[in-house]
Design a protein around this motif. Structure first.
Motif, PDB file in Angstrom:
ATOM      1  N   PRO A 134      -4.780  -0.870 -12.130  1.00  0.00           N
ATOM      2  CA  PRO A 134      -3.344  -0.970 -11.880  1.00  0.00           C
ATOM      3  C   PRO A 134      -3.038  -1.714 -10.577  1.00  0.00           C
ATOM      4  CG  PRO A 134      -4.133   1.214 -11.307  1.00  0.00           C
ATOM      5  CD  PRO A 134      -5.289   0.499 -11.908  1.00  0.00           C
ATOM      6  N   ASP A 135      -1.799  -2.148 -10.457  1.00  0.00           N
ATOM      7  CA  ASP A 135      -1.365  -2.876  -9.267  1.00  0.00           C
ATOM      8  C   ASP A 135      -1.531  -1.973  -8.041  1.00  0.00           C
ATOM      9  OD1 ASP A 135      -0.184  -4.370  -7.328  1.00  0.00           O
ATOM     10  OD2 ASP A 135       1.638  -4.794  -8.446  1.00  0.00           O
ATOM     11  N   PRO A 136      -2.173  -2.462  -6.967  1.00  0.00           N
ATOM     12  CA  PRO A 136      -2.336  -1.609  -5.770  1.00  0.00           C
ATOM     13  C   PRO A 136      -1.030  -1.041  -5.254  1.00  0.00           C
ATOM     14  CG  PRO A 136      -3.721  -3.556  -5.595  1.00  0.00           C
ATOM     15  CD  PRO A 136      -2.884  -3.743  -6.823  1.00  0.00           C
ATOM     16  N   GLU A 137       0.091  -1.711  -5.527  1.00  0.00           N
ATOM     17  CA  GLU A 137       1.378  -1.213  -5.053  1.00  0.00           C
ATOM     18  C   GLU A 137       1.744   0.118  -5.707  1.00  0.00           C
ATOM     19  OE1 GLU A 137       3.364  -2.429  -2.759  1.00  0.00           O
ATOM     20  OE2 GLU A 137       2.207  -4.228  -2.294  1.00  0.00           O
ATOM     21  N   THR A 138       1.173   0.401  -6.880  1.00  0.00           N
ATOM     22  CA  THR A 138       1.532   1.627  -7.606  1.00  0.00           C
ATOM     23  C   THR A 138       0.543   2.765  -7.385  1.00  0.00           C
ATOM     24  OG1 THR A 138       0.315   0.951  -9.578  1.00  0.00           O
ATOM     25  CG2 THR A 138       2.588   0.195  -9.398  1.00  0.00           C
ATOM     26  N   LEU A 139      -0.448   2.534  -6.536  1.00  0.00           N
ATOM     27  CA  LEU A 139      -1.481   3.555  -6.381  1.00  0.00           C
ATOM     28  C   LEU A 139      -1.021   4.750  -5.574  1.00  0.00           C
ATOM     29  CD1 LEU A 139      -4.619   1.311  -5.720  1.00  0.00           C
ATOM     30  CD2 LEU A 139      -4.015   2.495  -7.818  1.00  0.00           C
ATOM     31  N   LEU A 140      -0.117   4.537  -4.617  1.00  0.00           N
ATOM     32  CA  LEU A 140       0.334   5.619  -3.738  1.00  0.00           C
ATOM     33  C   LEU A 140       1.779   5.976  -4.046  1.00  0.00           C
ATOM     34  CD1 LEU A 140      -1.131   4.386  -0.318  1.00  0.00           C
ATOM     35  CD2 LEU A 140      -2.122   6.049  -1.888  1.00  0.00           C
ATOM     36  N   PRO A 141       2.167   7.219  -3.878  1.00  0.00           N
ATOM     37  CA  PRO A 141       3.580   7.578  -4.044  1.00  0.00           C
ATOM     38  C   PRO A 141       4.437   6.882  -2.989  1.00  0.00           C
ATOM     39  CG  PRO A 141       2.327   9.419  -3.140  1.00  0.00           C
ATOM     40  CD  PRO A 141       1.325   8.384  -3.530  1.00  0.00           C
ATOM     41  N   GLU A 142       5.683   6.814  -3.290  1.00  0.00           N
ATOM     42  CA  GLU A 142       6.570   5.990  -2.459  1.00  0.00           C
ATOM     43  C   GLU A 142       6.593   6.466  -1.014  1.00  0.00           C
ATOM     44  OE1 GLU A 142      11.226   4.419  -2.475  1.00  0.00           O
ATOM     45  OE2 GLU A 142      10.438   5.621  -4.117  1.00  0.00           O
ATOM     46  N   GLY A 143       6.688   7.770  -0.776  1.00  0.00           N
ATOM     47  CA  GLY A 143       6.769   8.260   0.596  1.00  0.00           C
ATOM     48  C   GLY A 143       5.518   7.960   1.395  1.00  0.00           C
ATOM     49  N   LEU A 144       4.354   8.189   0.794  1.00  0.00           N
ATOM     50  CA  LEU A 144       3.098   7.923   1.490  1.00  0.00           C
ATOM     51  C   LEU A 144       2.910   6.426   1.702  1.00  0.00           C
ATOM     52  CD1 LEU A 144       0.460   8.985   2.650  1.00  0.00           C
ATOM     53  CD2 LEU A 144      -0.512   8.921   0.349  1.00  0.00           C
ATOM     54  N   ARG A 145       3.329   5.634   0.736  1.00  0.00           N
ATOM     55  CA  ARG A 145       3.185   4.179   0.885  1.00  0.00           C
ATOM     56  C   ARG A 145       4.034   3.673   2.053  1.00  0.00           C
ATOM     57  NH1 ARG A 145       4.503   2.842  -3.938  1.00  0.00           N
ATOM     58  NH2 ARG A 145       6.614   2.067  -3.566  1.00  0.00           N
ATOM     59  N   ALA A 146       5.235   4.228   2.221  1.00  0.00           N
ATOM     60  CA  ALA A 146       6.094   3.802   3.331  1.00  0.00           C
ATOM     61  C   ALA A 146       5.448   4.157   4.669  1.00  0.00           C
ATOM     62  CB  ALA A 146       7.464   4.461   3.201  1.00  0.00           C
ATOM     63  N   GLN A 147       4.814   5.323   4.755  1.00  0.00           N
ATOM     64  CA  GLN A 147       4.168   5.713   6.006  1.00  0.00           C
ATOM     65  C   GLN A 147       2.996   4.787   6.336  1.00  0.00           C
ATOM     66  OE1 GLN A 147       3.034   9.803   5.568  1.00  0.00           O
ATOM     67  NE2 GLN A 147       5.109  10.599   5.879  1.00  0.00           N
ATOM     68  N   VAL A 148       2.198   4.450   5.309  1.00  0.00           N
ATOM     69  CA  VAL A 148       1.054   3.559   5.540  1.00  0.00           C
ATOM     70  C   VAL A 148       1.547   2.180   5.977  1.00  0.00           C
ATOM     71  CG1 VAL A 148      -0.891   2.404   4.447  1.00  0.00           C
ATOM     72  CG2 VAL A 148      -0.445   4.813   3.967  1.00  0.00           C
ATOM     73  N   ASP A 149       2.606   1.667   5.338  1.00  0.00           N
ATOM     74  CA  ASP A 149       3.138   0.346   5.717  1.00  0.00           C
ATOM     75  C   ASP A 149       3.638   0.354   7.156  1.00  0.00           C
ATOM     76  OD1 ASP A 149       2.549  -0.562   3.217  1.00  0.00           O
ATOM     77  OD2 ASP A 149       4.572  -0.316   2.406  1.00  0.00           O
ATOM     78  N   ALA A 150       4.307   1.447   7.555  1.00  0.00           N
ATOM     79  CA  ALA A 150       4.822   1.532   8.922  1.00  0.00           C
ATOM     80  C   ALA A 150       3.681   1.546   9.935  1.00  0.00           C
ATOM     81  CB  ALA A 150       5.688   2.783   9.066  1.00  0.00           C
ATOM     82  N   PHE A 151       2.629   2.242   9.621  1.00  0.00           N
ATOM     83  CA  PHE A 151       1.501   2.286  10.558  1.00  0.00           C
ATOM     84  C   PHE A 151       0.824   0.925  10.663  1.00  0.00           C
ATOM     85  CE2 PHE A 151      -2.855   3.004  11.868  1.00  0.00           C
ATOM     86  CZ  PHE A 151      -2.712   3.926  12.897  1.00  0.00           C
ATOM     87  N   LEU A 152       0.701   0.227   9.555  1.00  0.00           N
ATOM     88  CA  LEU A 152       0.073  -1.090   9.611  1.00  0.00           C
ATOM     89  C   LEU A 152       0.893  -2.065  10.460  1.00  0.00           C
ATOM     90  CD1 LEU A 152      -1.124  -1.545   5.913  1.00  0.00           C
ATOM     91  CD2 LEU A 152      -2.505  -0.943   7.894  1.00  0.00           C
ATOM     92  N   ARG A 153       2.218  -1.847  10.483  1.00  0.00           N
ATOM     93  CA  ARG A 153       3.067  -2.764  11.254  1.00  0.00           C
ATOM     94  C   ARG A 153       3.188  -2.323  12.709  1.00  0.00           C
ATOM     95  NH1 ARG A 153       6.402  -2.124   6.716  1.00  0.00           N
ATOM     96  NH2 ARG A 153       7.746  -0.776   7.967  1.00  0.00           N
ATOM     97  N   THR A 154       3.421  -1.029  12.952  1.00  0.00           N
ATOM     98  CA  THR A 154       3.801  -0.573  14.295  1.00  0.00           C
ATOM     99  C   THR A 154       2.837   0.440  14.895  1.00  0.00           C
ATOM    100  OG1 THR A 154       5.145   1.238  13.413  1.00  0.00           O
ATOM    101  CG2 THR A 154       6.217  -0.920  13.668  1.00  0.00           C
ATOM    102  N   ARG A 155       1.799   0.839  14.161  1.00  0.00           N
ATOM    103  CA  ARG A 155       0.854   1.895  14.567  1.00  0.00           C
ATOM    104  C   ARG A 155       1.551   3.253  14.701  1.00  0.00           C
ATOM    105  NH1 ARG A 155      -3.568  -0.701  17.001  1.00  0.00           N
ATOM    106  NH2 ARG A 155      -3.630  -2.826  16.196  1.00  0.00           N
ATOM    107  N   ASN A 156       2.675   3.442  14.058  1.00  0.00           N
ATOM    108  CA  ASN A 156       3.389   4.720  14.089  1.00  0.00           C
ATOM    109  C   ASN A 156       3.539   5.230  12.649  1.00  0.00           C
ATOM    110  OD1 ASN A 156       3.902   5.072  16.905  1.00  0.00           O
ATOM    111  ND2 ASN A 156       5.439   3.445  16.753  1.00  0.00           N
ATOM    112  N   PRO A 157       3.468   6.537  12.450  1.00  0.00           N
ATOM    113  CA  PRO A 157       3.171   7.596  13.422  1.00  0.00           C
ATOM    114  C   PRO A 157       1.700   7.555  13.831  1.00  0.00           C
ATOM    115  CG  PRO A 157       3.334   8.520  11.233  1.00  0.00           C
ATOM    116  CD  PRO A 157       3.722   7.092  11.100  1.00  0.00           C
ATOM    117  N   PRO A 158       1.409   7.832  15.083  1.00  0.00           N
ATOM    118  CA  PRO A 158       0.031   7.672  15.572  1.00  0.00           C
ATOM    119  C   PRO A 158      -0.954   8.653  14.933  1.00  0.00           C
ATOM    120  CG  PRO A 158       1.431   8.689  17.242  1.00  0.00           C
ATOM    121  CD  PRO A 158       2.358   8.242  16.158  1.00  0.00           C
ATOM    122  N   ASN A 159      -0.460   9.803  14.441  1.00  0.00           N
ATOM    123  CA  ASN A 159      -1.386  10.789  13.858  1.00  0.00           C
ATOM    124  C   ASN A 159      -1.551  10.604  12.351  1.00  0.00           C
ATOM    125  OD1 ASN A 159       1.197  11.511  13.198  1.00  0.00           O
ATOM    126  ND2 ASN A 159       0.847  13.725  13.378  1.00  0.00           N
TER     127      ASN A 159
END
Length: 1467
Positions: A1243-1268
């Motif tokens: 399947p498309d990698p975009e569909t592998l994670l639920p929406e909320g978790l995917r948003a958190q991973v994208d934010a960390f890749l861009r801004t390193r936040n949340p740090p934990n």
């Protein structure tokens, strides 16, 4: 014959020859063997001279044949182990046979008597005491032979086998002496011959083998005490006959019929091979040698038996006498243990039997056991229930009951005590010698041995004696009282009350006898150990058992846990407490009362509870021992009431209810039924039946090629037992069902996964449920299951059987599980495993249970899931499966039209058969398509079976059943014909060639209905659903005898015809010039229609996957890889068939996954695994793009141990690509044009994670936040059971309340998603992604880190952007990590994929070559590369294969350039 001597033998022979006419030769041969040779060993030479003077070949042949016959009779006689007279007869016949054969240079033919097989079988069955003397006498005939010398291959083989037997430690002295006499006859000794290597591989009876010494217990072998040969008598024991002195021996295996070529009638005993019918105590009259007259004539079998068996011997009980004996005990009801009948056939007194069981003479000093006073004053201890009123005085029960108890105990005490003491002594002997191997105090050793052996022997005797004692006591009382009580119902109830009141007294007496004998026997066995310690102490030397501490020669397994191994320095106090705790184990029988009933012991206050065993008042019964709940009235002893202690099982409560229940007056005359008598009869029958079932299952599992006729017969026997008359069929069905359920989780079947045992008992429960309409069995099983206090009942295999057969009330189960989950103490690991199993079944929709069946439990689990995300994801997966589309199911349900055949319209089968016969006739006449179409549109449609309703389903089902039945019947007929022609045994059903005429005709009709009558995809889907249900039903019913070939033929035919294969009817109709009289073009000619038909077949195959129907697995694999299906689905336009085939392939991998993960592959699973590998090889060669696109989902279904299978998937690359050689020197991977191309992944990698978790991973890749976030992700990955998207189920790793294991799907999804997002930026290594990988690797444990690295290695494939990115990521992790453990795990992940057979993924090769070749990584300097010689050799081999250089050269170069850090990171 009486006056014949050496001097007149010549003249007498002429007279005898004149009188013995040719017709009388068989009689004369029988007379000479039975009356002369068998009894007059001193005249054997004279009789041989007589035969020589006769000079008649026919007489010699009959003489040898008759001698062989009686030798086999004696070899298989039960009396041969008990009677020395019979053994003397066998020895005489051995001498006689040796003079007839070996002494005349003639062999004993193997077809008549295979001597080595006789020795081996006697070794296994404990019959050496009789066989070895016979063999010694037989081989004495070789002394004067010029042929049968020690160099003769036949004699050499026998001597080699006897030398091996002589060398085995523990052989009784008389057996060893017999072997030495054999060698002496040849002028040899046992040490002069090289021993064979055969016997040590054979199983041998350990506990009940009288051929071996008790004192010698090699290893863990359990062998019985020596019994003097001359000790006469036997005692019946559970499980078989017994040797002298009541010592049990192995039950003899039956002997086969002699081959017809020998001339012996079929019923005569054959060679000792352990199969076939076993002769009884005497030869079968139908098996006499030809010409022997019957009915007691001189020389007849009646007279011959007396001569052979010895005059005055008591006749053995026949089968009709033994039929009613409990536990298969031999002998008539009045037979005395030890083989000596009392006066009038009365059993011996209990005191005499107890003395015999204790190994002493009753009249000898100290001959009586410690309970002799109890036996002498038994009348003071028996209980006469006051509720019997004046009946007790009128029937003189105070005189009859003690006699009945005395006789019942005497009847069973010997085998019970022998068996219990033998097992307890062996167990105690091994354990105390291990635990006290370093303790020099023989006093402590003796005390511990006494504590343990007395407890074990007592408990075993109680368990073994209770049911036989109940049956024996019931029989004795009934025999004594039946002359005085005319009414049968009243008699049975009087007997029932008396048995219940006095059963515990008998059990206690037997327990004390066993305990007394066990203490003496263990002291005798340990006497050498006592003496060694005393001698060492007297000599002032420290004592220690040195043999127990040397790993090479230790008699204890080296794999024992540390806490159980023998320790020097004496036993520890906490170990000694284990032996002291044996005195605290509660007994199941009360103490013997100290006075007559009704008396109050001194010091007992008035009104206090009476002592155990005493009568508390009118209508009272003896109370149970302390700590045991009182038994409700009317409940079968040994079984609990409905509201009693959990874990107990009720007796025939329904019979009590029929009698009026507890509220009905207890007048004995008013009782209309006899609950305990009926229960005892049913229990006796059930125990015998269950014992036969266990033996048949064990035999079938040991020999998988054997048929299941014995199990089928036992199933029929259970059906007959329901109508035996002991109780109503409904009550009997309820009783048997509870017992079978208890046996299922008491035995190891549910725990070990014995599918044969589970499936057979499931069939039994289904039969019982059908025999008791109205849900009686379901109700009984539900109450018994929910009330049992035993965690073994939560075994998923057992629960699956009960739920699949609908034998548990789901509302009651739902309430029970909800109650368990409400308290933390009840949420054990077993409960958690069951809950996870039920959730998986709901998610997979495999027919075990549905989401709506457990509403209370699921509501509670949903609330618990708020604090347990993995549990919440599993509940959500089960909820989604309830509304999932049909393709995502695993429907294991059988459609109603298949399941409920009783609802068929009247006459449907006859009508269907008539239509099918006409259709087959038209096909055989090669009718034109118009005629076939006219038949369908005319007669079939006018019959009203094509209305697409329930009648259509039943019509199609009946058609299929008729075709399959015809196909299977053709195999049976062919096998029977072949057997009749060859004179051999018919093959098993389905083993012959099949006739596919009916199945091919069925396929033609279904295809015509779908294509030419425009039934289309709806009709095809309808039929395929029925076909799936039929296969599942037949596979479940037939189990291992299921024959899938007819169904395979139907499937292949449908896929071939609907795909317009050349020469098919559909193709002919589609291309016909007239096209069917203006009919519209055939749908089969439309490629889109073909794909729809194949898609319908694929959906049905997905429902039929191996997880749903394991018996169809091999046929299923052939179908999904068939040339009519796989190529057409994978070559469909726009890859529209790829998702369908990917689902089928993943279903196959999921079936194999548990076996591959555990590396536990049976022969059948190995074949299925090879088939799967070959299928992947075909895909790799012909459809590599399919593997490239679906590699993620396929690798997720492949467990980590299946390295080669995963490499096959990852080695695929597009056919239009040419791979660069990974071994090219200075290969610049980053300059390859394919490196910039992103691969297509489903399947498309975009569909592998639920929406909320995917948003958190994208934010960390861009801004390193949340740090934990990396730490939080690692924590979520450490919880098992949840999927990446909340809709995938992982593997549960612990109880519901905690976390355990690793969530592999979430790790794989995170690895791929982070990598796909990181590669979209211009930098080769995204800093945020790299930090997330590094921090997650640091937070995860070793297992989680291994799965993380495996997820990265799964992207090392053909040249593409992901391969380059993850190669650089792994190398950077290796370079920058400060953890030696992480570097070692990276090396392990890469290396384990390289050391298996090819193919190897291209990306894997270039990554590992870069790692070991680039000096920057300093690979060879790490300690894990040289931690062991094997590891060094492995790395040397890999280095030579990958680099073409020696490892020493690479290390030297690394030392020179160790500080060089200017090489750029490249893959």
């Amino acid at each position: 014959m009486n006056n014949i001597t050496k001097d007149n033998v010549e003249s007498r022979s002429v007279e005898i020859r004149d009188r013995v006419l040719p017709d009388y030769l068989p009689w004369f041969a029988n007379y000479l063997v039975v009356k002369r040779a068998a009894q007059e060993a001193n005249f054997h030479t004279l009789y041989v001279s007589l035969l020589d003077l006769f000079n008649d070949r026919e007489l010699y042949r009959l003489m040898v044949k008759t001698t062989m016959y009686y030798v086999k009779v004696l070899l298989y006689s039960e009396r041969i182990l008990k009677e020395s007279n019979d053994r003397a007869l066998l020895k005489n016949l051995g001498t006689w046979l040796g003079l007839l054969t070996f002494a005349r240079n003639k062999p004993v033919l193997s077809r008549d008597l295979e001597l080595k097989a006789v020795i081996m079988e006697a070794y296994q069955r404990g019959r050496l005491i009789a066989v070895l003397p016979f063999l010694q006498k037989l081989l004495e005939g070789c002394r004067s032979s010029k042929v049968f010398t020690p160099s003769n291959p036949m004699i050499a083989g026998i001597l080699s086998l006897l030398a091996e037997l002589h060398a085995i430690k523990g052989l009784k002295m008389n057996n060893a002496f017999s072997i030495e006499l054999v060698f002496k006859a040849f002028g040899l000794s046992p040490h002069d011959v090289k021993p064979a290597d055969i016997l040590k591989t054979l199983p041998r009876e350990r506990i009940t083998n009288p051929d071996w010494q008790l004192e010698v217990i090699p290893g863990t072998e359990m062998q019985t005490q020596a019994v003097p040969d001359g000790q006469a008598g036997s005692a019946s024991a559970p499980g078989g006959a017994t040797a002298g002195g009541g010592k049990p021996v192995a039950p003899p295996s039956p002997a086969p019929s002699a081959p017809s070529s020998t001339g012996v009638p079929p019923s005569s005993p054959g060679p000792m091979s352990g199969t076939g019918p076993r002769p009884g105590p005497g030869p079968n009259l139908t098996g006499l040698p030809p010409g022997i007259p019957l009915s007691g004539a001189p020389g007849s079998m009646d007279a011959g038996l007396k001569g052979v068996a010895g005059a005055g011997q008591p006749p053995s009980s026949g089968p009709e006498q033994q039929q009613g004996m409990p536990y298969g005990m031999q002998g008539a009801p009045g037979a005395m243990p030890g083989g000596v009948a009392g006066a009038g056939g009365v059993p011996p007194t209990a005191a005499a039997a107890a003395a015999a069981a204790a190994g002493r003479a009753p009249g000898a000093p100290g001959g009586l056991p410690v309970d002799a006073g109890l036996f002498a004053n038994l009348h003071q201890h028996v209980v006469i229930n006051p509720s019997l009123g004046d009946i007790g005085d009128r029937l003189m029960l105070k005189r009859h009951v003690p006699a009945a108890v005395d006789r019942a105990i005497g009847e069973i005490i010997t085998p019970v005590v022998e068996r219990s003491v033998t097992i307890a002594c062996y167990t105690t002997y091994e354990l105390v010698l291990k635990d006290f191997a370093g303790d020099a105090d023989e006093g402590r050793l003796r005390k511990a041995a006494h504590l343990m052996v007395s407890s074990l022997a007592g408990s075993l005797s109680l368990v073994t004696a209770k049911d036989p004692l109940r049956i024996s006591l019931t029989n004795q009382l009934r025999q004594m009282l039946q002359a005085q009580v005319a009414d049968t119902a009243t008699l049975d109830n009087i007997v029932s009350v008396l048995v219940n009141d006095n059963l515990d007294l008998g059990c206690t007496l037997i327990e004390r006898a066993a305990t007394d004998k066990a203490v003496r026997d263990i002291d005798k066995s340990l006497q050498a150990a006592y003496d060694e310690r005393a001698k060492a102490r007297a000599a002032g030397k420290p004592w220690v058992d040195a043999a127990a501490f040397h790993s090479a020669g230790s008699r204890f397994p080296g794999s024992l846990p540390e806490g159980l191994r023998p320790r020097p320095g004496g036993i520890q106090p906490h170990h000694l407490r284990v032996y002291e705790d044996f005195t605290r184990i509660p007994r199941t029988a009360p103490a013997v009362p100290a006075g007559p009933p009704g008396t109050v012991p001194p010091g007992t206050a008035p009104g206090a509870a009476p002592a155990p065993g005493m009568v508390a008042g009118a209508g009272a019964v003896p109370p149970p021992p302390p700590g045991v709940a009182p038994r409700p009235p009317g409940v079968y002893p040994g079984a609990g009431a409905a509201g009693g202690p959990p874990g107990s099982f009720q007796g025939l409560d329904a019979l009590m209810a029929a009698a009026g229940g507890p509220d009905k007056p207890s007048s004995l005359a008013a009782l209309e039924v006899r609950p305990d008598a009926a229960a005892a009869a049913l229990l006796d029958r059930y125990l015998l039946w269950q014992q036969a079932v266990d033996a048949a299952v064990a035999a079938k599992e040991a020999n998988h090629t054997a048929d299941q006729s014995d199990l089928q017969a036992l199933l029929g026997e259970l059906s007959e037992a329901l109508n035996s008359g002991a109780s109503s069929p409904e009550d009997a069905a309820a009783f048997f069902s509870r017992r079978i359920l208890k046996h299922l989780y008491d035995s190891a079947a549910a725990a070990s996964g014995s599918k044969l045992s589970l499936s057979f008992h499931a069939a039994c429960l289904e039969l019982l449920a059908a025999a008791a309409p109205g849900g009686r069995v379901v109700s009984e099983l539900t109450v018994a299951y929910l009330g049992a206090d035993d965690e073994r009942k939560f075994a998923p295999g057992l629960v699956e059987v009960l739920l699949r057969l609908r034998l548990l009330s789901l509302p009651d189960l739902d309430a029970y599980l909800a109650k368990l989950l409400q308290t933390a103490a009840s949420r054990t690991q077993a409960v958690s495993d069951l809950i996870f199993f039920l959730l998986r079944s709901m998610a997979l929709r495999d027919g075990v249970i549905a989401f709506g069946d457990l509403p209370l439990t699921l509501e509670l689990l949903s609330r618990m899931g708020l604090a347990n995300p993995p549990l919440a994801s599993m509940v959500e997966a089960a909820r989604k499966a309830a509304v999932a589309p049909p393709f995502s199911r695993q429907p294991a349900e059988v459609p109603p039209a298949v399941r409920d055949k009783a609802a068929d319209p009247p006459g449907l089968r006859d009508q269907t058969l008539k239509l099918f016969e006409e259709w087959v006739h038209l096909l055989n006449m090669h009718a034109e398509d118009k005629a076939l179409l006219g038949f369908l549109t005319g007669q079939v449609r006018s019959a009203g079976v094509l209305k697409m309703d329930d009648t259509t389903d039943r019509f199609l089902r009946t058609l299929t059943e008729l075709a399959v039945a015809h196909c299977l019947a053709s195999a049976e007929a062919a096998a029977a014909a072949a057997a009749a022609g060859a004179g051999a045994r018919p093959e098993t059903a389905g083993g012959g060639p099949l006739s596919f005429i009916a199945t091919d005709a069925l396929v033609s009709m279904v295809v015509a209905l779908v294509v030419q009558l425009n039934g289309g995809e709806p009709l095809l889907s309808r039929y395929l659903t029925l076909l799936v249900g039929l296969i599942k039903r037949d596979a479940d019913e037939a189990t291992v005898k299921f024959n899938a070939r007819p169904y395979l033929r139907i499937w292949v035919g449908l896929m071939s015809e609907l795909g317009v294969a050349p020469g098919s009817h559909a193709a002919a109709a589609a291309t016909a010039p007239d096209g069917g009289a203006g009919a519209p073009p055939s749908a089969a000619a439309d490629p889109a229609a073909q794909l729809r038909y194949l898609r319908a077949c694929g959906v049905a195959l997905h429902a039929l996957q191996p997880l749903s129907v394991p018996g169809f697995a091999f046929s299923w694999l052939e179908l999904i890889s068939h040339r009519s299906f796989m190529p057409r689905v994978l070559t469909a336009q726009l890859a529209s068939g790829w998702p369908l085939f990917a689902g089928l392939l993943i279903a196959l991998l999921r079936f194999l996954e548990p076996y591959l993960r555990a590396a536990d592959l049976s022969d059948s699973i190995k074949q299925l695994y090879k088939g799967c590998l070959r299928l992947l090889l075909v895909l790799l060669h012909d459809f590599p793009e399919f593997l490239c696109e679906h590699h993620f989902s396929l690798c997720e279904a492949i467990p980590p141990p299946a390295v080669q299978m995963r490499n096959l998937v990852l080695s695929a690359f597009p056919r239009n690509m040419r791979l660069p050689d990974p071994f090219t020197p200075n290969l610049k991977v980053d300059l390859l044009p394919e490196i910039q191309q992103l691969p297509r992944i489903v399947p498309d990698p975009e569909t592998l994670l639920p929406e909320g978790l995917r948003a958190q991973v994208d934010a960390f890749l861009r801004t390193r936040n949340p740090p934990n976030l990396p730490a939080e992700l690692a924590k979520r990955c450490m919880m098992s059971g949840g999927g990446a998207g909340g809709d995938k189920a992982g593997s549960p790793g612990g109880p519901l309340g905690g976390a355990g294991g690793v969530n592999a799907p979430l790790i794989n999804a995170l690895v791929l998603y982070i990598g796909s997002q990181a590669k979209t930026v211009s930098s080769p290594l995204h800093p945020g992604a790299q930090e997330m990988y590094v921090r997650m690797a640091g937070e995860l444990d070793a297992e989680g880190r291994y799965l993380l690295l495996n997820g990265m290695a799964n992207q090392l494939r053909y040249p593409n952007a992901h391969t380059y990115y993850f190669s650089c990521t792994l190398l950077t992790l290796f370079l920058e990590s400060k953890s030696e453990g992480l570097k070692e795990q990276i090396t392990r992940t890469l290396l384990e994929r390289l050391i298996v057979n090819r193919p190897h993924p291209w990306g894997l090769l270039i990554t590992f070559i870069e790692l070991i070749k680039n000096r920057r990584y300093n690979f060879w300097a790490h300690g894990f590369t040289k931690c062991a010689p094997e590891i060094e050799n492995l790395f040397t081999s890999v280095s030579r294969s990958c680099l073409g250089t020696n490892r020493a050269e690479e290390e030297a170069a690394a030392a020179v350039h160790g500080k060089d850090g200017g090489v750029a990171v490249r893959a």
